[in-house]
Design an enzyme around this catalytic site. Structure first.
Site, PDB file in Angstrom:
ATOM      1  N   CYS A 116      26.854  30.906   5.806  1.00  0.00           N
ATOM      2  CA  CYS A 116      26.057  29.971   5.009  1.00  0.00           C
ATOM      3  C   CYS A 116      24.655  29.740   5.569  1.00  0.00           C
ATOM      4  O   CYS A 116      23.796  29.191   4.879  1.00  0.00           O
ATOM      5  CB  CYS A 116      26.789  28.641   4.862  1.00  0.00           C
ATOM      6  SG  CYS A 116      28.347  28.784   3.933  1.00  0.00           S
ATOM      7  N   HIS A 256      21.813  23.218   2.651  1.00  0.00           N
ATOM      8  CA  HIS A 256      22.883  24.093   2.174  1.00  0.00           C
ATOM      9  C   HIS A 256      23.845  23.278   1.320  1.00  0.00           C
ATOM     10  O   HIS A 256      24.223  22.160   1.681  1.00  0.00           O
ATOM     11  CB  HIS A 256      23.608  24.714   3.373  1.00  0.00           C
ATOM     12  CG  HIS A 256      24.855  25.441   3.003  1.00  0.00           C
ATOM     13  ND1 HIS A 256      24.881  26.434   2.046  1.00  0.00           N
ATOM     14  CD2 HIS A 256      26.141  25.302   3.442  1.00  0.00           C
ATOM     15  CE1 HIS A 256      26.120  26.888   1.923  1.00  0.00           C
ATOM     16  NE2 HIS A 256      26.896  26.215   2.750  1.00  0.00           N
ATOM     17  N   ASN A 286      29.313  26.163  -3.717  1.00  0.00           N
ATOM     18  CA  ASN A 286      28.791  26.786  -2.497  1.00  0.00           C
ATOM     19  C   ASN A 286      28.693  28.289  -2.725  1.00  0.00           C
ATOM     20  O   ASN A 286      29.706  28.990  -2.739  1.00  0.00           O
ATOM     21  CB  ASN A 286      29.717  26.460  -1.321  1.00  0.00           C
ATOM     22  CG  ASN A 286      29.228  27.050  -0.014  1.00  0.00           C
ATOM     23  OD1 ASN A 286      28.264  27.811   0.026  1.00  0.00           O
ATOM     24  ND2 ASN A 286      29.905  26.706   1.075  1.00  0.00           N
TER      25      ASN A 286
END
Length: 332
Positions: A116, A256, A286
């Site tokens: 990520c 994020h 996500n």
């Protein structure tokens, strides 16, 4: 002599059409819209359903949009870096496939794996090539087909992830805009808490690993949440302190998009009000390496030249970091 900086001069993205809603997920596992929204903040996520299409397809579509928006010929591109943890295949690099599909023939390319944090790690890497003076047009792709490694029988992870491809153009500037600084860190201890159990050289694919469902994302949620809240918030605050930025100096925080509670904690630690935080987790979930550039793409029309922007991410490994950049253009 004026310092050369790497400036973002355009953003492209590709989103699959199929929307996987919380209501549909609740027919697959024991969950509900209320449970997911309360704990994560995701309403729906995009899924690449078409047979024969993978991460390179989404990345290439994003690159094509980027080239068109920036009026750039594919032959002008010097380098393409692809941040992903869902490559089309172990080799060749997905970056090479994306370059071929986007008809980029005069560049070299490679993949970068930081989960990520992949986009911000790739952004820092690309920045060095621009600042060296040798490269004038570098593309950073953040793309992941997370649906390919998500277990839709695991209620703890399947609500989290979606698919998307993104691309940004970096070009040199001598103006006081572009990537100003970054702080990146890793701690290999985190590999025990968030990883894929099989499929690599340590535990190659076998009938047993497939039967045991070990080719999907494995996450120890509470541990990852604790580290993520601390890591993202601390490093974002650290880069502000390094540049003597107060909360009122920050135009946008781009965190994020993993969990609304982590996003809120990071904003609170920085003292940034929610109206300055880019949030689209509710629409896309996500998307791993794509989340931060997807926010920039979503919010592009609101950005003004000179805006102080802080990017912050946390990912498997553990990897985490923050980038301070000044936006380089006013959107049309």
């Amino acid at each position: 002599m004026a310092k050369i900086r790497a400036a973002i001069t355009g953003v492209g993205a590709y989103l699959p059409e199929y929307r996987l809603t919380n209501e549909e997920l609740s027919t697959m596992v024991d969950t509900s819209d209320e449970w997911i929204m309360q704990r994560i903040g995701i309403k729906e996520r995009r899924i690449l359903k078409e047979e024969g299409k993978a991460t390179s397809f989404m990345g290439a579509e994003a690159v094509k949009e980027l080239l068109k928006k920036t009026n750039t010929s594919p032959d002008e591109v010097d380098l393409l870096i692809c941040a992903t943890i869902t490559p089309d295949m172990p080799f060749p690099a997905t970056a090479n496939i994306i370059a071929h599909k986007a008809e980029i023939h005069n560049a070299w390319s490679f993949d970068l794996n930081a989960a990520c944090s992949g986009f911000i790690f790739a952004l820092a890497t690309a920045t060095q090539f621009i600042e060296s003076g040798r490269y004038r047009k570098v593309i950073v792709v953040g793309a992941d087909k997370m649906s390919a490694i998500t277990n839709y029988k695991d209620r703890t992870t399947c609500p989290l992830f979606g698919d998307a491809g993104t691309a940004i153009m970096l070009e040199p500037t001598i103006d006081e805009v572009g990537v100003m600084d970054y702080i990146h860190r890793v701690d290999g201890l985190g590999r025990h808490h968030l990883h894929m159990k099989a499929g690599g050289s340590l535990r190659p694919a076998s009938c047993q690993t497939v039967e045991n469902e070990e080719h999907f994302v494995y996450q120890e949620g509470q541990t990852v949440f604790k580290y993520a809240v601390t890591g993202m918030a601390d490093v974002a605050a650290e880069i502000m302190e390094r540049h003597q930025l107060k909360s009122e100096d920050v135009s946008w925080l781009v965190p994020h998009q993993a969990n609304m509670r982590i996003i809120d904690a990071t904003a609170r630690r920085m003292g940034v009000s929610k109206d300055k935080v880019m949030i689209n987790i509710q629409k896309y979930g996500n998307t791993t390496a794509a989340t931060i550039p997807l926010c920039l793409w979503d919010y592009e029309k609101k950005l003004k030249k000179g805006d102080n922007i802080i990017l912050a991410a946390f990912g498997a490994g553990f990897t985490w970091g923050s980038v301070y950049l000044k936006w380089a253009y006013n959107s049309q």
